[in-house]
Design a protein around this motif. Structure first.
Motif, short mmCIF file in Angstrom:
data_model
loop_
_atom_site.label_atom_id
_atom_site.label_comp_id
_atom_site.label_asym_id
_atom_site.label_seq_id
_atom_site.Cartn_x
_atom_site.Cartn_y
_atom_site.Cartn_z
N VAL A 44 54.39 16.09 33.94
CA VAL A 44 55.63 16.39 34.68
C VAL A 44 56.51 17.22 33.83
CG1 VAL A 44 57.69 15.48 36.25
CG2 VAL A 44 55.25 14.33 36.14
N LYS A 45 56.94 18.41 34.58
CA LYS A 45 58.21 19.25 34.15
C LYS A 45 59.22 19.11 35.23
CE LYS A 45 55.35 21.89 30.71
NZ LYS A 45 54.93 23.26 30.35
N GLY A 46 60.06 18.77 34.64
CA GLY A 46 61.31 18.75 35.62
C GLY A 46 61.11 17.80 36.85
N SER A 47 61.13 18.33 37.89
CA SER A 47 60.78 17.59 39.10
C SER A 47 59.40 17.86 39.63
CB SER A 47 61.92 17.74 40.25
OG SER A 47 61.72 18.88 40.64
N GLU A 48 58.59 18.53 38.90
CA GLU A 48 57.28 19.07 39.36
C GLU A 48 56.20 18.65 38.68
OE1 GLU A 48 57.20 23.18 39.94
OE2 GLU A 48 58.73 23.13 41.30
N VAL A 49 54.89 18.19 39.22
CA VAL A 49 53.98 17.73 38.21
C VAL A 49 53.23 19.30 37.90
CG1 VAL A 49 51.52 16.89 38.47
CG2 VAL A 49 53.38 15.65 39.58
N ALA A 50 53.27 19.37 36.63
CA ALA A 50 52.91 20.81 36.01
C ALA A 50 51.29 20.64 36.02
CB ALA A 50 53.14 21.01 34.81
N HIS A 51 50.63 19.57 35.81
CA HIS A 51 49.26 19.49 35.45
C HIS A 51 48.58 18.00 35.71
CE1 HIS A 51 45.53 20.19 33.73
NE2 HIS A 51 45.53 19.34 32.71
N LYS A 142 45.67 27.32 37.53
CA LYS A 142 45.85 27.71 38.77
C LYS A 142 44.69 28.44 39.14
CE LYS A 142 50.74 26.93 39.26
NZ LYS A 142 52.13 27.38 39.49
#
Length: 212
Positions: A44-51, A142
């Protein structure tokens, strides 16, 4: 254990050595040093799931395939080192320290064929371009294609070479070599064999004269 000493002991084709290196590098920082994760993991980076990493039950098998690739495929070492770095980041086999392990193992793979690359400041260059490093990892994730990351890492290696090569044109004296090697070995004893492994461009006679 110093990173230089660690590199001398590790085999880039062995999963057990990857775990050993992880244990040395993060010992005391996390409880699972040297152990492959068995649980699922999202980054998680910030409020998003990055990977979202592959499931914990897939980690050992994916690493086995990756080590088989490094050992058996005929791709250029430069390319294989970048692929391993990216795939290790993608698999995320450890709870923490995966970035450090990816960069360490890329160096380890490279120096099997190009010993001089051990001294390139690639780690520093990546640190200076950390945001771009993580962005290109995300782009590769991505797209499902490691090419953007490979291109980024090859550019990093090229930039490191451009920084180092001009200094290599300066003549290095016997005292310079002795000083460099003493600094690396610290208090460890060494002989001509170890000295020649480090300075591959000098003859046995020159090594003997230096040490005498």
């Amino acid at each position: 254990m110093k990173v230089y000493e660690l590199l001398q002991e590790l085999n880039p084709h062995k999963l057990n050595d990857l775990c050993k290196a992880h244990r040395c590098l993060v010992n005391g920082l996390i409880d699972t040093a040297g152990k492959l994760r068995t649980k699922n993991l999202g980054i998680v980076k910030g409020s998003e799931v990055a990977h979202i990493a592959p499931g914990g039950n897939m980690v050992k098998g994916l690493l086995g395939d990756l080590f088989d690739y490094i050992k058996n495929e005929n791709d250029l070492i430069l390319i294989k080192s970048c692929v391993f770095h990216y795939e290790l980041e993608f698999i995320h086999p450890f709870i923490d320290g995966n970035g450090r392990m990816g960069r360490l193992w890329q160096t380890l793979i490279l120096i099997q064929q190009y010993p001089a690359l051990e001294y390139l400041p690639a780690e520093t260059l990546i640190k200076n371009k950390q945001e771009e490093y993580y962005n290109v990892l995300a782009i590769s994730d991505k797209s499902g294609n490691s090419t953007p990351f490979i291109e980024f890492m090859l550019a990093i290696i090229l930039e490191a070479l451009k920084r180092v090569l001009p200094s290599q044109n300066k003549s290095v004296t016997k005292d310079d070599r002795i000083s460099i090697f003493r600094d690396k070995m610290k208090k460890e004893d060494f002989g001509r064999k170890e000295y020649l492994k480090n300075f591959k461009n000098i003859s046995q006679a020159t090594a003997s004269r230096d040490l005498n």
